[in-house]
Write an enzyme that holds these catalytic residues in place. Sequence first.
Site, PDB file in Angstrom:
ATOM      1  N   LYS A   1       0.834  -1.218   0.000  1.00  0.00           N
ATOM      2  CA  LYS A   1       0.000   0.000   0.000  1.00  0.00           C
ATOM      3  C   LYS A   1       0.859   1.254   0.000  1.00  0.00           C
ATOM      4  CE  LYS A   1      -4.361  -1.876   0.913  1.00  0.00           C
ATOM      5  NZ  LYS A   1      -5.688  -1.881   1.487  1.00  0.00           N
TER       6      LYS A   1
ATOM      7  N   LYS B   1     -10.742  -5.672  -4.599  1.00  0.00           N
ATOM      8  CA  LYS B   1     -11.928  -4.865  -4.858  1.00  0.00           C
ATOM      9  C   LYS B   1     -11.600  -3.415  -5.178  1.00  0.00           C
ATOM     10  CE  LYS B   1     -13.580  -4.844  -0.044  1.00  0.00           C
ATOM     11  NZ  LYS B   1     -12.492  -4.157   0.629  1.00  0.00           N
TER      12      LYS B   1
ATOM     13  N   LYS C   1      -3.553 -10.849  -6.899  1.00  0.00           N
ATOM     14  CA  LYS C   1      -4.830 -11.283  -6.314  1.00  0.00           C
ATOM     15  C   LYS C   1      -5.981 -10.394  -6.793  1.00  0.00           C
ATOM     16  CE  LYS C   1      -5.594  -9.069  -1.775  1.00  0.00           C
ATOM     17  NZ  LYS C   1      -7.004  -8.683  -1.766  1.00  0.00           N
TER      18      LYS C   1
HETATM   19  P1  ATP Z   1      -8.767  -3.615  -0.815  1.00  0.00           P
HETATM   20  O1  ATP Z   1      -8.538  -3.766  -2.280  1.00  0.00           O
HETATM   21  O2  ATP Z   1      -9.624  -2.453  -0.448  1.00  0.00           O
HETATM   22  O3  ATP Z   1      -7.517  -3.724   0.021  1.00  0.00           O
HETATM   23  P2  ATP Z   1      -9.577  -6.418  -0.541  1.00  0.00           P
HETATM   24  O4  ATP Z   1     -10.237  -6.914  -1.786  1.00  0.00           O
HETATM   25  O5  ATP Z   1      -8.205  -6.907  -0.247  1.00  0.00           O
HETATM   26  O6  ATP Z   1      -9.684  -4.844  -0.439  1.00  0.00           O
HETATM   27  P3  ATP Z   1     -10.560  -6.618   2.185  1.00  0.00           P
HETATM   28  O7  ATP Z   1     -11.706  -5.869   2.699  1.00  0.00           O
HETATM   29  O8  ATP Z   1      -9.229  -6.079   2.561  1.00  0.00           O
HETATM   30  O9  ATP Z   1     -10.585  -6.780   0.606  1.00  0.00           O
HETATM   31  O10 ATP Z   1     -10.686  -8.149   2.600  1.00  0.00           O
HETATM   32  C1  ATP Z   1     -11.840  -8.797   3.072  1.00  0.00           C
HETATM   33  C2  ATP Z   1     -11.542 -10.282   3.176  1.00  0.00           C
HETATM   34  O11 ATP Z   1     -11.437 -10.857   1.874  1.00  0.00           O
HETATM   35  C3  ATP Z   1     -10.218 -10.592   3.872  1.00  0.00           C
HETATM   36  O12 ATP Z   1     -10.395 -11.701   4.711  1.00  0.00           O
HETATM   37  C4  ATP Z   1      -9.292 -10.930   2.734  1.00  0.00           C
HETATM   38  O13 ATP Z   1      -8.254 -11.815   3.122  1.00  0.00           O
HETATM   39  C5  ATP Z   1     -10.237 -11.610   1.764  1.00  0.00           C
HETATM   40  N1  ATP Z   1      -9.757 -11.482   0.385  1.00  0.00           N
HETATM   41  C6  ATP Z   1      -9.420 -10.336  -0.248  1.00  0.00           C
HETATM   42  N2  ATP Z   1      -9.055 -10.577  -1.525  1.00  0.00           N
HETATM   43  C7  ATP Z   1      -9.140 -11.932  -1.701  1.00  0.00           C
HETATM   44  C8  ATP Z   1      -8.881 -12.806  -2.806  1.00  0.00           C
HETATM   45  N3  ATP Z   1      -8.460 -12.339  -3.974  1.00  0.00           N
HETATM   46  N4  ATP Z   1      -9.073 -14.128  -2.636  1.00  0.00           N
HETATM   47  C9  ATP Z   1      -9.503 -14.624  -1.449  1.00  0.00           C
HETATM   48  N5  ATP Z   1      -9.770 -13.849  -0.368  1.00  0.00           N
HETATM   49  C10 ATP Z   1      -9.595 -12.512  -0.479  1.00  0.00           C
END
Ligand code: ATP
Length: 333
Positions: free
Chosen positions: A114, A199, A196
Amino acid sequence: MNAQKTAFSGIQPTAIPTLGNYLGALRNYVALSGTHRCFYSIVDMHAITVRQDPETLRRRVRELYALLLACGPNPDNTVLYVQSHVPAHAELCWILNNFTMFGELSRMTQFKDKSAKHADNINAGLFTYPVLQAADILLYGAHVVPIGDDQKQHLELSRDVAVRFNGVYGDVFVVPEPLIPKLGGRIMSLADPSRKMDKSDPNPAGYISMLDDRDVIIKKCKKAVTDSGAEVRYDPAEKPGVANLMTIYAICTGKEPEQVEREFAGQGYGAFKTAVGEAADGVLSPIRAKALELIQDPAHLDRLMAEGAARAEAVALPVLRKVRDSVGFLPRI
Ligand code: ATP
Ligand code: LTN
């Protein structure tokens, strides 16, 4: 709630969750709510470590609340609430800052990622983000924390902080265990299978949002980056794009990757990709319908949030009191 063990998890209201969030984490939120006392928090305090537009943040918190409800966790065992509604999180975070080392935080890969992404705003909140996460988890005495694979390192840190604190003051905290699915713990981007699915990805072709409609989902799957060749074979190292789609398909249909291989033997990528989109939509469409209905009534959502915060606080405050007492804060009479 009469379940014995406690689960806790948090999700950031930075955007609508993706299929990756669902398969990696939200699916297990629901599963655990059958057997555990569950606390699921919309972690808006974590979200502001990256600059957020205030109006958008408010909207996203309601949307995310609606989506989490729509996933259908057992309401008898589940407390859904917004992190900033329970100030005990911030208070415990401050105390735990003093039990977390600069060196430990410097090693966190999410901080490094980040910082690289937001080089103009490497603030102290971004750095101590994992301490707030430890506070979230430890406040509820969580035994288990359903997360995706990317959060493994943060959970390790939460455990280390709990053990360190307990080493000084006795058994104050439960030391939590991660729950990471073997299949689906790391769903990859459809646009770049080496990263990965995220969102907050600026490129929407990389993710399937939980509110995307059927046509969009199928279109995105059809466009997903796959390797040259035409064989639907599960080989994450050699064929990461296809393996990722197979993982999605396998979880959404309740099959094993080997079964998926057999099912599509001799067929090209085209038919397979359409089937993946259809399977993903099959899982997401009832959730989407329910969420869109709930979003229509923000006042109802706000009431549920208030109830959730009160139930969460009732559990968090006694733990916080114990911690305050442990470190030697004089109680206010
Ligand atoms: P951001 O892009 O805002 O950092 P993010 O997609 O990583 O968001 P979070 O809100 O940080 O989402 O994560 C919510 C949950 O989803 C966490 O437990 C995280 O480990 C899981 N997660 C996030 N991305 C993935 C992925 N690509 N595959 C599986 N689990 C995921
Ligand atoms: N850091 C997590 C979100 C998060 C969390 C938590 C997860 C905040 N607090 C407590 C599990 C338990 C993320 O970025 N996905």
